[in-house]
Scaffold this motif. Structure first.
Motif, PDB file in Angstrom:
ATOM      1  N   THR A  49      -4.004 -12.552   4.877  1.00 45.97           N
ATOM      2  CA  THR A  49      -3.760 -12.893   3.478  1.00 45.97           C
ATOM      3  C   THR A  49      -2.362 -13.515   3.404  1.00 45.97           C
ATOM      4  OG1 THR A  49      -2.685 -10.811   2.862  1.00 45.97           O
ATOM      5  CG2 THR A  49      -5.111 -10.869   2.757  1.00 45.97           C
ATOM      6  N   VAL A  64      -5.625  -7.599   5.570  1.00 43.54           N
ATOM      7  CA  VAL A  64      -6.492  -6.592   4.949  1.00 43.54           C
ATOM      8  C   VAL A  64      -7.492  -6.141   6.002  1.00 43.54           C
ATOM      9  CG1 VAL A  64      -8.218  -6.124   3.166  1.00 43.54           C
ATOM     10  CG2 VAL A  64      -6.243  -7.576   2.637  1.00 43.54           C
ATOM     11  N   GLU A  79      -4.513  -2.532   2.909  1.00 44.13           N
ATOM     12  CA  GLU A  79      -3.714  -3.747   2.744  1.00 44.13           C
ATOM     13  C   GLU A  79      -2.382  -3.507   3.440  1.00 44.13           C
ATOM     14  OE1 GLU A  79      -3.556  -4.052  -1.479  1.00 44.13           O
ATOM     15  OE2 GLU A  79      -5.646  -4.668  -1.640  1.00 44.13           O
TER      16      GLU A  79
END
Length: 155
Positions: free
Chosen positions: A115, A120, A139
């Motif tokens: 990301t 993630v 995350e």
């Protein structure tokens, strides 16, 4: 022995027994296992390099899944290359919600995606404490050691 001395001795003995009982009670909650506990290759079942971190994206994340005591342990590492080009871990974090010998969570279908802020990691999580199947999302990043753990019931 005087009554006062005998009372003091009983009190000291009682305090020692309570301290020992307290130690065992704390152990009943489980022990967290660090990454170093999985130095043998047979305990590690999945390793994935995923995403980049740091200024100019010079580092890479590495996710390591290990199994012991019929449960999963998950670690994320912030990796860099040394002057010889070899990878080395700058920082390693254990996912505390999983890495406890009494958690009894087994992960499957692990995935990792990059990301803009980190990575993630997702997985199916089967709990040994109940019959619920969960979807786990972790995350990670951007700062070393930073992560957020979420679990959703799927049935």
């Amino acid at each position: 022995m005087t009554t006062r001395t005998a009372t003091a001795a009983r009190g000291a003995l009682l305090a020692a027994l309570l301290a020992l009982g307290g130690t065992n009670a704390a152990r009943a909650l489980g022990m967290n296992y660090g990454y170093e506990a999985f130095s043998t290759a047979d305990a590690v079942t999945w390793v994935q390099m995923c995403g980049t971190w740091g200024k100019d994206h010079q580092g890479t994340y590495r996710v390591v899944h290990a199994e012991q005591y019929a449960q999963s342990f998950l670690y994320v590492q912030w990796m860099t290359r040394d002057a010889n080009g070899s990878l080395r871990a700058e920082h390693t974090v254990a996912i505390a919600e999983l890495d406890n010998d009494h958690a009894e969570i087994s992960l499957s279908d692990l995935t990792c995606r990059a990301t803009p802020r980190g990575i993630v990691v997702t997985a199916k999580a089967d709990s040994g404490h109940d019959e619920k199947l969960r979807r786990v999302t972790i995350e990670v990043g951007p700062a070393p050691g930073q992560y957020r753990y979420r679990a959703q019931n799927t049935r």
